[in-house]
Scaffold this active site. Sequence first.
Site, PDB file in Angstrom:
ATOM      1  N   LYS A 128       0.894  -1.223  -0.076  1.00  0.00           N
ATOM      2  CA  LYS A 128      -0.010  -0.059   0.035  1.00  0.00           C
ATOM      3  C   LYS A 128       0.858   1.323   0.012  1.00  0.00           C
ATOM      4  CE  LYS A 128      -4.331  -1.317   2.287  1.00  0.00           C
ATOM      5  NZ  LYS A 128      -5.287  -0.896   3.450  1.00  0.00           N
ATOM      6  N   LYS A 210      -9.614 -11.941  -7.554  1.00  0.00           N
ATOM      7  CA  LYS A 210     -10.677 -12.293  -6.425  1.00  0.00           C
ATOM      8  C   LYS A 210     -11.802 -11.159  -6.799  1.00  0.00           C
ATOM      9  CE  LYS A 210     -11.036 -11.453  -1.693  1.00  0.00           C
ATOM     10  NZ  LYS A 210     -10.251 -11.140  -0.427  1.00  0.00           N
ATOM     11  N   LYS A 213     -14.531  -4.928  -4.856  1.00  0.00           N
ATOM     12  CA  LYS A 213     -15.489  -3.821  -4.920  1.00  0.00           C
ATOM     13  C   LYS A 213     -14.892  -2.976  -5.931  1.00  0.00           C
ATOM     14  CE  LYS A 213     -13.584  -1.509  -1.071  1.00  0.00           C
ATOM     15  NZ  LYS A 213     -13.298  -2.155   0.176  1.00  0.00           N
TER      16      LYS A 213
END
Length: 348
Positions: A128, A210, A213
Amino acid sequence: MTVAVDPSRSVGLEAQAKPVVFSGIQPSGYITLGNYLGAIRNWVDDQPRFANIFSIVDLHAITVPQDPVELRGSIFTLAAVYLACGIDPQQSAIFVQSDVHEHPELAWILNSVTPVGWLNRMTQYKSKSAKQREQTSAGLFDYPVLMAADILLYHANYVPVGEDQKQHVELARDIADRFNGLFGETLTMPEPSIRQVGARIMSLSDPTSKMSKSEPEGAIGLLDPPDVIRRKIMRAQTDSFRDVVFDRSRAGLFNLLSIYRLLSNETESRIEERFAGRGYGDLKRELAEMVVDALEPIQSRYGELAAAPDHVVGILREGADRVRPTAAETLAQVKERVGLGVARIGWP
Ligand code: TRP
């Protein structure tokens, strides 16, 4: 799972002798069928067996930039969707992390027993922060310590997480162990409970990644309208074979069949028989109707809850009130062990 638990340990829930399960959920307004089949549905089914604590982790969410209006909306939607899916506030506690100030308070204390070397090894932070470079917040670096505090405040025995969060639960164990070593037995050792493989639902547009969203075209949202669900499933990526069989090497087809299996509770061979001599089009059409039917009751309950926001807020407030005494007790013990504060203890 069977464990010896201390029955005197209350989590503010009626069933005190059950193992404590803590789940932290990032607030998101878009919750997918993957989240439902991979996690939420199991939590709902497991409610009678465990003392479940569901925390909507808004303090974790702000470690990356958030729009305040959207964040508040996501917290509300997430709570309403979980309740609509069957999380029962009579059996489980559901609350918003920042409503219980003991979370960041314990995190601060744990910061001081956590070597930065441990945090430097966290792979999620590495990936990240690589994207955000110099803009990376100190909070993002500290994220795993707050997560440890979440878990340790309630003496959680189990923490259901995906593979990506396992390292953070291991860190929580290391922190607990270190604290106990320095100050005496205080914190309970949590265990990660990794979700079953096979419940991993993949993207409809790229079945090698996967369902997420962040890629709504490949995902089915629990609140997607029926025609959107049908369109997404009919367009799902498959291959140029015809026969409908469970074959892992045909990732797109395998994913559709897995969803079919989870929703129908039928065996693989029963499903293959059902589609023998028929093609992918039939499978997609039947699957689409099955998904629409499965989500219909959730969507209608969600509609009722969304129309009664005070009711939802009341449940979250009550959830916080229920868990706070346990959190406060743990924090008080920790402070006492560390030698912090005078107001509560006075001069011994
Ligand atoms: N980091 C978790 C995630 O992204 C969310 C989380 C925060 C959590 N605190 C937790 C999960 C405590 C389990 C226990 O999914």
